[in-house]
Design a protein around this motif. Structure first.
Motif, PDB file in Angstrom:
ATOM      1  N   ASP A 176       0.854  -1.180   0.000  1.00  0.00           N
ATOM      2  CA  ASP A 176       0.000   0.000   0.000  1.00  0.00           C
ATOM      3  C   ASP A 176       0.889   1.230   0.000  1.00  0.00           C
ATOM      4  OD1 ASP A 176      -1.727   2.120   0.636  1.00  0.00           O
ATOM      5  OD2 ASP A 176      -3.065   0.803   1.777  1.00  0.00           O
ATOM      6  N   SER A 177       0.579   2.180  -0.878  1.00  0.00           N
ATOM      7  CA  SER A 177       1.407   3.385  -0.973  1.00  0.00           C
ATOM      8  C   SER A 177       1.392   4.181   0.328  1.00  0.00           C
ATOM      9  CB  SER A 177       0.909   4.271  -2.125  1.00  0.00           C
ATOM     10  OG  SER A 177      -0.447   4.636  -1.942  1.00  0.00           O
ATOM     11  N   ARG A 178       0.332   3.993   1.146  1.00  0.00           N
ATOM     12  CA  ARG A 178       0.236   4.718   2.408  1.00  0.00           C
ATOM     13  C   ARG A 178       0.956   4.004   3.544  1.00  0.00           C
ATOM     14  NH1 ARG A 178      -6.163   5.161   2.657  1.00  0.00           N
ATOM     15  NH2 ARG A 178      -5.847   3.034   1.893  1.00  0.00           N
ATOM     16  N   ASN A 179       1.464   2.809   3.265  1.00  0.00           N
ATOM     17  CA  ASN A 179       2.077   2.018   4.330  1.00  0.00           C
ATOM     18  C   ASN A 179       3.203   1.194   3.730  1.00  0.00           C
ATOM     19  OD1 ASN A 179       2.617   0.232   6.512  1.00  0.00           O
ATOM     20  ND2 ASN A 179       0.508   0.466   7.242  1.00  0.00           N
ATOM     21  N   SER A 180       4.316   1.147   4.430  1.00  0.00           N
ATOM     22  CA  SER A 180       5.463   0.391   3.921  1.00  0.00           C
ATOM     23  C   SER A 180       5.268  -1.110   4.070  1.00  0.00           C
ATOM     24  CB  SER A 180       6.741   0.813   4.650  1.00  0.00           C
ATOM     25  OG  SER A 180       6.619   0.579   6.049  1.00  0.00           O
ATOM     26  N   CYS A 181       4.290  -1.523   4.896  1.00  0.00           N
ATOM     27  CA  CYS A 181       4.025  -2.944   5.118  1.00  0.00           C
ATOM     28  C   CYS A 181       2.814  -3.387   4.300  1.00  0.00           C
ATOM     29  CB  CYS A 181       3.778  -3.214   6.601  1.00  0.00           C
ATOM     30  SG  CYS A 181       5.175  -2.818   7.672  1.00  0.00           S
ATOM     31  N   PRO A 182       2.764  -4.663   3.910  1.00  0.00           N
ATOM     32  CA  PRO A 182       1.604  -5.175   3.171  1.00  0.00           C
ATOM     33  C   PRO A 182       0.332  -5.045   4.012  1.00  0.00           C
ATOM     34  CG  PRO A 182       3.435  -6.727   3.101  1.00  0.00           C
ATOM     35  CD  PRO A 182       3.789  -5.685   4.113  1.00  0.00           C
ATOM     36  N   THR A 183      -0.767  -4.719   3.358  1.00  0.00           N
ATOM     37  CA  THR A 183      -2.022  -4.518   4.069  1.00  0.00           C
ATOM     38  C   THR A 183      -3.158  -5.269   3.381  1.00  0.00           C
ATOM     39  OG1 THR A 183      -2.570  -2.519   2.806  1.00  0.00           O
ATOM     40  CG2 THR A 183      -1.333  -2.220   4.839  1.00  0.00           C
ATOM     41  N   ILE A 184      -4.220  -5.489   4.162  1.00  0.00           N
ATOM     42  CA  ILE A 184      -5.458  -6.079   3.665  1.00  0.00           C
ATOM     43  C   ILE A 184      -6.567  -5.109   4.018  1.00  0.00           C
ATOM     44  CG2 ILE A 184      -7.031  -8.050   3.792  1.00  0.00           C
ATOM     45  CD1 ILE A 184      -4.598  -9.609   5.005  1.00  0.00           C
ATOM     46  N   SER A 185      -7.333  -4.666   3.041  1.00  0.00           N
ATOM     47  CA  SER A 185      -8.417  -3.729   3.311  1.00  0.00           C
ATOM     48  C   SER A 185      -9.701  -4.220   2.659  1.00  0.00           C
ATOM     49  CB  SER A 185      -8.066  -2.328   2.783  1.00  0.00           C
ATOM     50  OG  SER A 185      -7.833  -2.362   1.388  1.00  0.00           O
ATOM     51  N   GLY A 186     -10.817  -3.787   3.217  1.00  0.00           N
ATOM     52  CA  GLY A 186     -12.113  -4.075   2.620  1.00  0.00           C
ATOM     53  C   GLY A 186     -12.725  -5.406   3.020  1.00  0.00           C
ATOM     54  N   LEU A 187     -12.043  -6.183   3.858  1.00  0.00           N
ATOM     55  CA  LEU A 187     -12.571  -7.471   4.298  1.00  0.00           C
ATOM     56  C   LEU A 187     -12.946  -7.400   5.771  1.00  0.00           C
ATOM     57  CD1 LEU A 187     -10.194 -10.096   2.644  1.00  0.00           C
ATOM     58  CD2 LEU A 187     -12.514  -9.517   1.974  1.00  0.00           C
ATOM     59  N   THR A 188     -14.093  -7.949   6.113  1.00  0.00           N
ATOM     60  CA  THR A 188     -14.534  -7.986   7.495  1.00  0.00           C
ATOM     61  C   THR A 188     -14.076  -9.285   8.153  1.00  0.00           C
ATOM     62  OG1 THR A 188     -16.625  -9.082   6.987  1.00  0.00           O
ATOM     63  CG2 THR A 188     -16.570  -6.672   6.841  1.00  0.00           C
TER      64      THR A 188
END
Length: 246
Positions: A176-188
Motif C-alpha cells: 500500500d502506498s500509504r504504508n510500507s508494510c503489506p495490508t489487507i483492506s475491505g474485508l470484514t
C-alpha cells in the motif's frame, strides 16, 4: 451486474500485462485474430459489493477481472456460505462452467471497485470454432486453473485453522502506498471467517493473538502485516508443529 459503467471501447488491458491468464488465452494468435476476439468484449467498471454473477445463474458470459478484487462464494443447501477465495486482477472467472454450458458454480462479488471485461457466450463459442489456436489455448488455461486450484486448496484442507488464517492473510496482503508494510483492506472478520471455515468470534480472537505477537496491527477495516517474514515463519512452524523463531 447492475450500476455498471460500461466502456464501449475494445479491451486492451490484456496486452498491457494486467490479465496474465487472459494473455495465455491469446498466446500465439495473430494481431488480426486478437483484434477479432477483443472487439467482442466490453469493459465494465463496477462499484464495491456488486454481484458479477450468482451461483445457479446461466453461464452466459466470460468474465476477465482486469483490476480490483473479487470474492467467490458458494452457498450450501442449508444456507451456509463458504468463501472459495479472493481473486485479484488477471483472473478469468467462470471459465469451466462457461465451457460446459452449466449454471454458475459460485457467486462472484466485488470487494472494491473492479474493472472487468466480458464476452457473451455466443461470441466465445464462435471464437473457439473460428479462430485457430484459441480453443487449444483455452484448454491449456483450464488445465492451469485446475492445477492452481488444487495447489491452493489442497494444503489448506489439511491445515488447522491457525495455519489457514495465517496463509490467507499472507496471500491477501498487498503493498500500500500509504504504508510500507503489506495490508489487507475491505474485508470484514465475517469474510475471513467464511474463508477459514470458522466462527467470526474465533477469527476475532485469533487476530488479537496475532496482534499480541506483533505480527499484525488492526485499524478499522484494515489489517497490516507488520512482520511478513515472522508471520510466514509462524505459518510454517505451525504447519510443521515446531516453535516459530522469536
Amino acid at each position: 451486474m447492475s450500476r455498471a459503467a460500461t466502456i464501449a471501447a475494445p479491451v486492451a488491458m490484456a496486452e498491457n500485462g494486467l490479465s496474465p491468464k487472459w494473455s495465455l488465452a491469446l498466446s500465439g494468435l495473430s494481431a488480426a485474430q486478437r483484434n477479432d476476439i477483443r472487439k467482442r468484449m466490453r469493459t465494465q467498471i463496477l462499484p464495491p459489493r456488486s454481484i458479477l454473477f450468482r451461483q445457479g445463474a446461466p453461464s452466459d458470459t466470460l468474465v476477465v477481472l482486469e483490476d480490483g478484487r473479487v470474492r467467490l462464494l458458494q452457498t450450501q443447501r442449508n444456507g451456509e456460505q463458504f468463501a472459495f477465495g479472493v481473486f485479484v486482477g488477471g483472473t478469468v472467472l467462470g471459465l469451466a462452467a462457461l465451457v460446459l454450458d452449466r449454471p454458475r458454480i459460485l457467486t462472484a462479488e466485488a470487494i472494491d471497485q473492479v474493472v472487468i471485461s466480458v464476452m457473451p457466450r455466443s461470441d466465445f463459442v464462435a471464437c473457439t470454432r473460428n479462430v485457430p489456436g484459441f480453443l487449444d489455448n483455452i484448454t491449456r488455461l483450464l488445465a492451469l486453473l485446475s492445477v492452481e486450484s488444487i495447489e491452493r486448496s489442497g494444503p489448506l484442507a489439511l491445515d488447522d485453522a491457525w495455519v489457514r488464517l495465517g496463509t490467507i492473510l499472507v496471500s491477501l496482503a498487498r503493498n500500500d502506498s500509504r504504508n510500507s508494510c503489506p495490508t489487507i483492506s475491505g474485508l470484514t472478520q465475517e469474510d475471513l471467517a467464511k474463508m477459514v471455515g470458522v466462527s467470526r468470534a474465533w477469527v476475532g480472537a485469533a487476530l488479537a493473538e496475532f496482534e499480541r505477537l506483533l505480527l499484525i496491527s488492526k485499524r478499522r477495516s484494515r489489517i497490516t502485516i507488520e512482520q511478513p517474514d515472522r508471520l510466514a515463519d509462524f505459518v510454517a512452524a505451525s504447519r510443521n508443529r515446531s516453535p516459530p523463531r522469536r
